[in-house]
Write an enzyme that holds these catalytic residues in place. Structure first.
Site, PDB file in Angstrom:
ATOM      1  N   LEU A  46       1.059  -1.322  -0.082  1.00  0.00           N
ATOM      2  CA  LEU A  46       0.073  -0.006  -0.070  1.00  0.00           C
ATOM      3  C   LEU A  46       0.950   1.471  -0.174  1.00  0.00           C
ATOM      4  CD1 LEU A  46      -3.128   0.491   2.284  1.00  0.00           C
ATOM      5  CD2 LEU A  46      -1.200   2.947   2.091  1.00  0.00           C
ATOM      6  N   HIS A  67      -4.526  -8.453 -12.912  1.00  0.00           N
ATOM      7  CA  HIS A  67      -3.528  -7.899 -13.910  1.00  0.00           C
ATOM      8  C   HIS A  67      -3.337 -10.016 -13.738  1.00  0.00           C
ATOM      9  CE1 HIS A  67      -0.374  -6.605 -10.696  1.00  0.00           C
ATOM     10  NE2 HIS A  67      -0.563  -7.738 -10.148  1.00  0.00           N
ATOM     11  N   SER A 121       8.878  -0.590  -8.143  1.00  0.00           N
ATOM     12  CA  SER A 121       9.329  -0.544  -7.636  1.00  0.00           C
ATOM     13  C   SER A 121       9.105   0.170  -6.169  1.00  0.00           C
ATOM     14  CB  SER A 121      11.363  -1.349  -7.471  1.00  0.00           C
ATOM     15  OG  SER A 121      11.597   0.588  -7.062  1.00  0.00           O
ATOM     16  N   SER A 157       5.063   4.802  -9.992  1.00  0.00           N
ATOM     17  CA  SER A 157       4.266   3.763 -10.594  1.00  0.00           C
ATOM     18  C   SER A 157       3.778   4.643 -12.034  1.00  0.00           C
ATOM     19  CB  SER A 157       3.119   3.009  -9.545  1.00  0.00           C
ATOM     20  OG  SER A 157       3.842   2.925  -8.609  1.00  0.00           O
ATOM     21  N   HIS A 203       2.239  -4.929 -16.887  1.00  0.00           N
ATOM     22  CA  HIS A 203       1.664  -4.675 -15.039  1.00  0.00           C
ATOM     23  C   HIS A 203       2.586  -3.680 -14.105  1.00  0.00           C
ATOM     24  CE1 HIS A 203       3.669  -8.042 -14.136  1.00  0.00           C
ATOM     25  NE2 HIS A 203       3.239  -7.865 -12.645  1.00  0.00           N
ATOM     26  N   SER A 233       7.094  -3.265 -13.591  1.00  0.00           N
ATOM     27  CA  SER A 233       8.525  -2.866 -13.917  1.00  0.00           C
ATOM     28  C   SER A 233       8.759  -4.461 -13.691  1.00  0.00           C
ATOM     29  CB  SER A 233       9.545  -2.195 -13.147  1.00  0.00           C
ATOM     30  OG  SER A 233       8.900  -2.717 -11.363  1.00  0.00           O
TER      31      SER A 233
END
Lengths: 483, 146
Positions: free
Chosen positions: A209, A335, A382, A387, A406, A408
């Site tokens: 999160l 995903h 990461s 993102s 979806h 890296s």
């Protein structure tokens, strides 16, 4: 160019490479890999081996695909996309993965970095307290079997009915948070027992999160960003990455066993045991599809309950209701999933494993809210880098069965990452860069260090140039919770 | 009695792989069990407050080990526990064919304030899964989905 494979790779464009169907005995279609030369040279040999194995599965149409974040997976590569005819094709749990409907959710706010920075430590502590993470964690929602079965059928809708969210959240979730065709009688008692106490939990591994910032200089398409609720000016957003937890893991494990036996009955041979599959129309194929949809709906519900907790945490820290903080869901996208979709070839069961649906503008599957701009695509980087928020395109519909990347993608093993940095050390380094981390497991934290992943900017640039998604904004982390 | 395991690198980039070995099938299963336990937690930080007997029958040793390890992953979620220690006795059912295993697991309810938690194992996989006899040793290679 030095590659980890000796297979023939024909350049189709600067971002698309094709392995011809003649390359491996049994290939029914060519394999296509989306990558720049640089990304291709970093891909492990498993990608080439596995995507060509997928190209051998019965009923596959057009291409077996791998996205630029692709790396070795179980059976299918991570980043794999494959579509099978619903009449003579197969469905494969290995094409979905163990974490059914692992996915991403993005929540916007009206808060800015200036509002949040002074209370960031308090906010992260509150989020860490309210969103359980790590091995064996349990959620606050107490369920009996009957209620859990309702979740399997209704997904995020169940949560809204119980007060864990806002009704308008549903129009901002893929499939409105509820995939039809879920049948709780097709999941085992063990699956229920594993998942019944885990609603609203993150898990561990690469799940997280994250509190992030959308700055003006990292918004690439202001008009689309605004349509998605991203206004920039150091706006605070929250990203959630998790899936169906133990429930989905057990559904996948159960059906891999079922399919191993079924393959003998249907005379299907596969190049890797983890590609176990059954005809989509067979009783086993339909049972798995119904069970998988139960797990997919439970994952939508999981992210919905986490959203509720995120709103509660922000509300507690900032002393205002979440509604007045503008905490709308931007989007929630799967995903790891198999779905029946219609393309030029007809009705296909599209497997996306570590790949995101990226429907372009005008698709009837999209809610009114996003039909004009295209479907939002959320790609997690990461925890140290950033993102991305993107949108789907018409070209994705034509070229990749409406699919894109979806995340890296890892380039380093977990063990090697742990040898390179200690969790406590990484936490301190990130704090010095203004990112507060709360982690249940320090060794787990070290495994997720930024250097263990590809540069997400390169991956995003590839899908942008290939035309299968369009960049909207980059989101920079300032707080992270990990299991 | 010798049983041991080592974690394997570069077998599963995003996950965890290990090789377990033992002089006898019982030792092999114990070594693999220990590897799964230690993937999830430092067992020295867990007390033996929760107990469970596990029993499995399977037509062959690879299936027996796979089911046994999968049971540990299931128990972790279904009971919300991490593990301290395991015992296992494996016997070959010569008259009927097949293998039996019986053992005991101890552990306790997860408490992040006391337990040194590691990775949450999603599943035992069949990727590169192998159980073989090599000279006088039994060897297993297992990849866990993390």
């Amino acid at each position: 160019m030095k590659l980890s494979t000796s297979m023939t790779l024909n350049r189709i464009t600067d971002e698309v490479w094709e392995i011809p169907a003649s390359e491996k005995a049994g290939m029914l279609v060519p394999a296509r890999i989306y990558a720049t030369e640089q990304i291709l040279s970093t891909m492990d040999s498993g990608v080439f081996e596995q995507v060509t194995n997928v190209a051998c599965l019965p009923g596959i149409r057009r291409y077996a695909l791998c996205m630029p974040d692709g790396h070795w997976g179980y059976g299918f590569p991570i980043g794999g996309v494959a579509a099978f005819d619903t009449l003579d094709g197969v469905i494969s749990p290995g094409g979905v993965g163990y974490d059914i409907n692992c996915g991403m959710r993005l929540i916007r706010t009206d808060l800015t970095l200036a509002d949040v920075r002074p209370r960031l430590e308090q906010l992260m502590t509150e989020l860490f307290r309210r969103v359980p993470a790590g091995v064996g964690s349990k959620g606050f929602v107490r369920l009996d079997r009957r209620k859990f079965e309702e979740i399997m059928r209704k997904g995020a809708r169940w949560c809204i009915d119980q007060g864990y969210g806002w009704h308008e959240d549903l129009s901002r979730i893929e499939e409105q948070g509820c995939i039809p065709g879920a049948d709780p009688s097709k999941v085992s008692d063990r699956a229920v027992e594993r998942g019944i106490s885990q609603l609203g939990t993150l898990g561990s591994g690469n799940h997280y999160l994250e509190v992030q910032v959308a700055s003006n200089d990292r918004i690439f398409d202001p008009q689309t960003a605004a349509a998605l609720g991203i206004t920039g000016h150091d706006q605070i957003v929250v990203m959630v990455h998790c899936g169906s937890r133990g429930f989905g893991h057990q559904v996948a494990s159960d059906y891999l066993k079922v399919f191993e036996k079924a393959m003998r009955r249907y005379g299907i041979a596969v190049k890797d045991q983890q590609l176990a599959c059954a005809p989509f129309r067979s009783p086993e194929g339909q049972d798995y599809f119904a069970g998988m949809n139960c797990a997919a709906n439970s994952a939508f519900a999981n992210r919905q309950v986490i959203t509720h907790q995120v709103r509660e945490a922000f509300s507690a820290v900032f002393g205002r209701p979440a509604e007045s903080l503008g905490m709308n869901v931007v989007y929630d996208v799967a995903h790891n999933i198999a779905k029946v979709e219609r393309y030029a070839e007809g009705e296909l069961v599209v497997h996306r494993k570590g790949a995101t649906r990226a429907f372009g503008p005008g698709r009837p599957e999209l809610s009114d809210r996003y039909r004009e701009v295209g479907q939002p695509v959320i790609c997690g980087g990461s925890m140290e880098t950033g993102s991305y928020l993107l949108v789907g395109t018409d070209q994705a519909m034509r070229d990749t069965f409406g699919s894109t990347m979806h995340g890296s993608g890892r380039t380093m093993s977990r063990a090697q990452a742990k040898r390179s940095v200690r969790g406590e050390q990484l936490k301190q380094q990130m704090a010095q860069r203004g990112i507060i981390v709360k982690a249940v497991s320090m060794s787990g934290l070290a495994e997720e260090a930024g250097f263990a992943y590809k540069n997400i900017a390169d991956v995003v640039e590839t899908v942008e140039r290939a035309g299968i998604t369009k960049k909207v904004a980059e989101l920079r982390p300032i707080g992270n919770i990990k299991g | 009695m010798t049983h041991r395991f080592t974690f394997l690198e570069d077998v599963a980039l995003a996950d965890t792989a290990f090789q377990a070995s033992g002089d006898f099938p019982s030792e092999l299963i114990l070594a693999a069990t220990q590897a799964v336990i230690e993937t999830m937690v430092n067992p020295d930080t867990v007390s033996p407050r929760w107990h469970r007997t596990i029993e499995h029958q399977a037509p062959d040793l690879p299936s027996l080990l796979f089911d046994w390890l999968s049971d540990i992953v299931y128990l972790k979620d279904a009971h919300g526990v991490v593990f301290h220690e395991a015992t296992a006795v494996v016997t070959e059912d010569r008259p009927h064919g097949g293998w039996n295993a019986r053992g005991h697991l101890t552990g306790e309810t997860v408490d992040p304030s006391r337990h040194e938690l590691r990775a949450d194992v999603k599943a035992v996989t069949k990727h590169l899964y192998e159980v073989r006899r090599d000279d006088d040793h039994w060897i297993a290679r297992v990849v866990l989905d993390i």
